[in-house]
Write a protein that holds these residues in place. Structure first.
Motif, PDB file in Angstrom:
ATOM      1  N   MET B 244       0.909  -1.150  -0.042  1.00  0.00           N
ATOM      2  CA  MET B 244      -0.025  -0.031  -0.056  1.00  0.00           C
ATOM      3  C   MET B 244       0.979   1.335   0.046  1.00  0.00           C
ATOM      4  O   MET B 244       1.840   1.305   0.688  1.00  0.00           O
ATOM      5  CB  MET B 244      -0.856  -0.103   1.472  1.00  0.00           C
ATOM      6  CG  MET B 244      -1.739  -1.071   1.140  1.00  0.00           C
ATOM      7  SD  MET B 244      -3.133  -1.152   2.635  1.00  0.00           S
ATOM      8  CE  MET B 244      -3.653  -2.810   2.223  1.00  0.00           C
ATOM      9  N   GLU B 245       0.584   2.320  -0.795  1.00  0.00           N
ATOM     10  CA  GLU B 245       1.448   3.594  -0.977  1.00  0.00           C
ATOM     11  C   GLU B 245       1.116   4.340   0.169  1.00  0.00           C
ATOM     12  O   GLU B 245       0.488   4.484   0.903  1.00  0.00           O
ATOM     13  CB  GLU B 245       0.741   4.192  -2.149  1.00  0.00           C
ATOM     14  CG  GLU B 245       0.636   3.274  -3.386  1.00  0.00           C
ATOM     15  CD  GLU B 245       2.021   2.933  -3.923  1.00  0.00           C
ATOM     16  OE1 GLU B 245       3.015   3.866  -3.755  1.00  0.00           O
ATOM     17  OE2 GLU B 245       2.188   1.833  -4.297  1.00  0.00           O
ATOM     18  N   GLN B 246       2.443   4.841   0.540  1.00  0.00           N
ATOM     19  CA  GLN B 246       2.630   5.864   1.460  1.00  0.00           C
ATOM     20  C   GLN B 246       2.398   7.313   0.655  1.00  0.00           C
ATOM     21  O   GLN B 246       2.764   7.572  -0.453  1.00  0.00           O
ATOM     22  CB  GLN B 246       4.043   6.067   2.150  1.00  0.00           C
ATOM     23  CG  GLN B 246       4.220   4.888   3.178  1.00  0.00           C
ATOM     24  CD  GLN B 246       3.324   5.189   4.514  1.00  0.00           C
ATOM     25  OE1 GLN B 246       3.636   6.089   4.961  1.00  0.00           O
ATOM     26  NE2 GLN B 246       2.564   4.176   4.878  1.00  0.00           N
ATOM     27  N   PRO B 247       1.588   8.174   1.375  1.00  0.00           N
ATOM     28  CA  PRO B 247       1.529   9.662   0.828  1.00  0.00           C
ATOM     29  C   PRO B 247       3.023  10.409   0.615  1.00  0.00           C
ATOM     30  O   PRO B 247       3.884  10.056   1.552  1.00  0.00           O
ATOM     31  CB  PRO B 247       0.518  10.139   1.932  1.00  0.00           C
ATOM     32  CG  PRO B 247       0.715   9.656   3.091  1.00  0.00           C
ATOM     33  CD  PRO B 247       1.104   8.338   2.574  1.00  0.00           C
TER      34      PRO B 247
END
Lengths: 339, 339
Positions: B244-247
């Protein structure tokens, strides 16, 4: 579905081979880290040494490393190699290309020398991958000096994107560097499904990662990691931070990944599109089953059967091929069993 | 460097305007969420209503939302709008295009209807952005039902990538959807520096995010978030997870971001390349100073001076333009002060 396969030895007895690539008619070129290049004939299995190599500063993890064909090989004949060279700062990772005339390299030229000089003999990278637009990606490592991976002032800890002549594309975010925060990347592929470059990297104690490489992105080493230092102490600030990428998967304990392939053949239908990774410390071949850009399951193959696996590539006729490390390195072909 | 600017009112007194776009000669089109479209003449400042709109199911956060010109507008005349329509499952986000003939839309056609039907009137998205290859991105939201953002079986919580005729590109990872795990995206740009789509999204209580949108990526909502639920309880499993991507950055407390622009003009030299974001709850214009794909500092402009900011775009002659929300919405132009 579990695929059954036959394990066929292509060649054996090469000390610390590092990479291999197939020529159009099925002959295979194999690099030996200490600075040799071998050609194995498809028909006879005969192995002979190739001459005319670039400069190679072998020692520790350095030497003659990756080898790939240019995507336009059939018309231009270029073969690319990554190799370590002496530099004023110790040693650096370089990329050269040459053509092959029988058992001799010709037209040799060094297209790029990374600005990652260091006095250690560790964490040079380096895999070479062309994408579908013809850009050449070169993976590197932090040269065993972790502080360099967050510092964009040189190439240590970055991953490079170049034109095929070694020049720097104008749309790169940081000069030759395309991403950073990498510890040591020894597996990289261009994934035809997502049309992006995927890479894995070694963690310290735990924290090996698989990532999709994105323009300008920071992969966090050594600020974030799922691993720990070898003395058990915590690395950086934890496992995540804004502005730093999360891996698709991580491995703790480490498997020490090396080599990577996307299987696109027909010989093993249930493997189609899956990612294969070699494991050195883990001594196995790991299959990553994916849906798009998600890893949904993993399978461990050949565990402790062939030793440390340094590289994995797809071969002719949909065979999956693996290269083992150590004094008696061998190239094996996994092919469907005879029915 | 701090830029000084004059704040000029272009037009005022529109109830809940949502978006605006400039025509080549400087006239501006402004959408009103309840279902009106306004044209303001550059020369006279006169405002008139545009007729011939698509179907609009207005209510809650839904209605007539974004408006953009096709990159080939000068030759094809297409104007794209996002709007909410009634559907068998309640209401859905749709995209239509039309040409403009004086104060009337002509050749109106709906090019896409998202499969994000729901009975709430919340979290429809929706911004429209064309990239430099001509693909159209459509941001959506989770329809106020957070469980839908991790579920790829419909479009709720995804971000779409389409051809300009609404058909689905063959290299998308999940049908029309290009990424997922989004709560509600009300700001999106194509960044000419990184050549990628950037978007921000509303968190719950805290946890607004800015992200670079990557093929197939999962932005984590509601499994990971830097915010909390409005009742103070923790969201999902924490702030990070593999895959899952980090902002790039997050905001806690929330600023409630809406609208986004990359400044490329010459009127404010020190803003060149910076990202601007409007804030509803935050009641300010926020400048994100970036180096490549890193946000290195932020500046808050116009705090509590004009109220809730719904949209921000670059206007003619390098002016930066903002549109305020609420009953008496206004369009303002920030321009260099007279010297």
């Amino acid at each position: 579905m579990e695929e059954s396969f036959a394990l066929v030895t292509v060649t054996e007895g090469i000390p610390n081979p590092w990479s291999f690539t197939f020529l159009p008619r099925g002959d295979v070129l194999i690099t030996q880290r200490s600075g040799k290049l071998w050609r194995v004939e498809a028909a006879s299995g005969r192995r002979s040494e190739v001459g005319g190599l670039p400069e190679i500063d072998a020692g520790g993890q350095g030497g003659l490393l990756d080898i790939v064909l240019h995507p336009g090989y059939s018309s231009n004949g270029w073969i690319y190699m990554s190799h370590v060279v002496s530099s004023s700062g110790g040693s650096s990772t370089a990329v050269s290309r040459a053509r092959l005339d029988g058992n001799r390299l010709t037209d040799l030229e060094r297209v790029f020398t990374a600005d990652n000089a260091g006095s250690t003999t560790r964490h040079f990278g380096s895999r070479l991958v062309f994408d579908d637009e013809g850009y050449l990606y070169v993976s590197l490592g932090d040269r065993g000096e972790s502080g360099r991976a967050q510092d964009l002032s040189d190439h240590a800890g970055t991953l490079l994107r170049l034109r095929d002549d070694g020049s720097i594309p104008g749309d790169n975010p940081y000069g030759a560097a395309f991403s950073y925060g990498h510890r040591n990347v020894q597996g990289m592929v261009f994934d035809p499904v997502s049309r992006e470059v995927w890479a894995h990297e070694h963690g310290a104690r735990g924290g090996d990662e698989v990532n999709i490489i994105k323009r300008g992105a920071n992969y966090g080493w050594p600020r974030i990691s799922y691993g720990r230092n070898y003395d058990g102490s915590r690395i950086g600030i934890g496992t995540a931070a804004p502005g730093m990428e999360q891996p698709l998967v991580y491995w703790d304990p480490s498997i020490a990944p090396s080599g990577m392939a996307v299987y696109t053949g027909d010989a093993f239908p249930s493997w189609k599109g899956d990612i294969f990774v070699g494991a050195l410390a883990g001594q196995h071949l790991r299959r990553l089953v994916r849906e798009g850009t998600r890893i949904v399951s993993q399978e461990v193959l050949l565990e402790k059967r062939v030793g440390r696996i340094r590289d994995v590539r797809q071969g002719p006729e949909g065979a999956l091929c693996i290269l083992t490390d150590e004094r008696n390195g061998s190239l094996y072909r996994l092919e469907p069993p005879e029915s």
